[in-house]
Design a protein around this motif. Sequence first.
Motif, PDB file in Angstrom:
ATOM      1  N   GLU A  97      -6.667  -1.815  -1.752  1.00  0.00           N
ATOM      2  CA  GLU A  97      -5.966  -3.070  -1.472  1.00  0.00           C
ATOM      3  C   GLU A  97      -4.637  -3.119  -2.220  1.00  0.00           C
ATOM      4  OE1 GLU A  97      -8.724  -6.194  -2.446  1.00  0.00           O
ATOM      5  OE2 GLU A  97     -10.025  -5.695  -0.760  1.00  0.00           O
ATOM      6  N   THR A  98      -4.606  -2.604  -3.438  1.00  0.00           N
ATOM      7  CA  THR A  98      -3.375  -2.593  -4.220  1.00  0.00           C
ATOM      8  C   THR A  98      -2.318  -1.709  -3.574  1.00  0.00           C
ATOM      9  OG1 THR A  98      -4.638  -3.020  -6.233  1.00  0.00           O
ATOM     10  CG2 THR A  98      -2.403  -2.176  -6.512  1.00  0.00           C
ATOM     11  N   VAL A  99      -2.720  -0.557  -3.052  1.00  0.00           N
ATOM     12  CA  VAL A  99      -1.776   0.309  -2.340  1.00  0.00           C
ATOM     13  C   VAL A  99      -1.143  -0.468  -1.191  1.00  0.00           C
ATOM     14  CG1 VAL A  99      -1.542   2.368  -0.880  1.00  0.00           C
ATOM     15  CG2 VAL A  99      -2.936   2.465  -2.966  1.00  0.00           C
ATOM     16  N   LEU A 100      -1.958  -1.158  -0.423  1.00  0.00           N
ATOM     17  CA  LEU A 100      -1.446  -1.924   0.719  1.00  0.00           C
ATOM     18  C   LEU A 100      -0.553  -3.075   0.266  1.00  0.00           C
ATOM     19  CD1 LEU A 100      -4.683  -1.916   2.895  1.00  0.00           C
ATOM     20  CD2 LEU A 100      -2.565  -0.629   3.316  1.00  0.00           C
ATOM     21  N   ILE A 101      -0.904  -3.719  -0.827  1.00  0.00           N
ATOM     22  CA  ILE A 101      -0.088  -4.821  -1.353  1.00  0.00           C
ATOM     23  C   ILE A 101       1.279  -4.307  -1.790  1.00  0.00           C
ATOM     24  CG2 ILE A 101       0.138  -6.413  -3.313  1.00  0.00           C
ATOM     25  CD1 ILE A 101      -2.944  -6.831  -3.069  1.00  0.00           C
ATOM     26  N   VAL A 102       1.313  -3.170  -2.492  1.00  0.00           N
ATOM     27  CA  VAL A 102       2.588  -2.603  -2.944  1.00  0.00           C
ATOM     28  C   VAL A 102       3.466  -2.256  -1.745  1.00  0.00           C
ATOM     29  CG1 VAL A 102       3.667  -0.635  -4.111  1.00  0.00           C
ATOM     30  CG2 VAL A 102       1.723  -1.796  -5.160  1.00  0.00           C
ATOM     31  N   SER A 132       3.055   4.939  -3.619  1.00  0.00           N
ATOM     32  CA  SER A 132       3.416   3.730  -2.868  1.00  0.00           C
ATOM     33  C   SER A 132       4.627   3.009  -3.457  1.00  0.00           C
ATOM     34  CB  SER A 132       2.223   2.779  -2.756  1.00  0.00           C
ATOM     35  OG  SER A 132       1.935   2.168  -4.009  1.00  0.00           O
ATOM     36  N   VAL A 133       4.930   3.246  -4.727  1.00  0.00           N
ATOM     37  CA  VAL A 133       6.103   2.602  -5.332  1.00  0.00           C
ATOM     38  C   VAL A 133       7.383   3.394  -5.088  1.00  0.00           C
ATOM     39  CG1 VAL A 133       4.717   1.455  -7.097  1.00  0.00           C
ATOM     40  CG2 VAL A 133       5.773   3.644  -7.616  1.00  0.00           C
ATOM     41  N   LEU A 134       7.269   4.595  -4.526  1.00  0.00           N
ATOM     42  CA  LEU A 134       8.432   5.460  -4.348  1.00  0.00           C
ATOM     43  C   LEU A 134       8.786   5.785  -2.903  1.00  0.00           C
ATOM     44  CD1 LEU A 134       7.462   8.044  -7.115  1.00  0.00           C
ATOM     45  CD2 LEU A 134       9.097   6.152  -7.323  1.00  0.00           C
ATOM     46  N   VAL A 135       7.816   5.764  -2.004  1.00  0.00           N
ATOM     47  CA  VAL A 135       8.018   6.258  -0.637  1.00  0.00           C
ATOM     48  C   VAL A 135       8.870   5.318   0.207  1.00  0.00           C
ATOM     49  CG1 VAL A 135       5.882   7.605  -0.629  1.00  0.00           C
ATOM     50  CG2 VAL A 135       5.858   5.225   0.188  1.00  0.00           C
ATOM     51  N   ALA A 136       9.445   5.891   1.271  1.00  0.00           N
ATOM     52  CA  ALA A 136      10.224   5.109   2.224  1.00  0.00           C
ATOM     53  C   ALA A 136       9.381   4.695   3.433  1.00  0.00           C
ATOM     54  CB  ALA A 136      11.442   5.897   2.686  1.00  0.00           C
ATOM     55  N   THR A 137       8.299   5.460   3.701  1.00  0.00           N
ATOM     56  CA  THR A 137       7.391   5.132   4.808  1.00  0.00           C
ATOM     57  C   THR A 137       5.959   5.242   4.309  1.00  0.00           C
ATOM     58  OG1 THR A 137       7.123   7.387   5.635  1.00  0.00           O
ATOM     59  CG2 THR A 137       9.007   6.130   6.491  1.00  0.00           C
ATOM     60  N   ALA A 138       5.061   4.529   4.941  1.00  0.00           N
ATOM     61  CA  ALA A 138       3.656   4.566   4.547  1.00  0.00           C
ATOM     62  C   ALA A 138       3.070   5.970   4.704  1.00  0.00           C
ATOM     63  CB  ALA A 138       2.844   3.563   5.355  1.00  0.00           C
TER      64      ALA A 138
END
Length: 88
Positions: free
Chosen positions: A34-39, A71-77
């Motif tokens: 859930e945290t990954v999705l929230i970020v 997840s804090v660095l990427v441009a796309t999921a």
Amino acid sequence: MADLSFYISPLSEEIREEGRAQGRAEGRAQGRAETVLIVLDARGIDVDRAAREKIAACREPELLRRWLLRSVLVATAEEIFVEEPSAE
């Protein structure tokens, strides 16, 4: 009267503790997913259904940790799923 001694036996307690530990681990994994999705959402990154389901279904703590860091660095999921080349 039924024999209920099994329910207070050490084996029974061990089985219950294993179940509690498994439940805690699953809860932590779900929370990290859930945290990954929230970020990603907070960063305004669109997460398609397939990526959302893959993240939500994952129960591997170390993999979820890597995805969270990415997840804090990427441009796309989709970039969170890209594995680093091995250092061979």
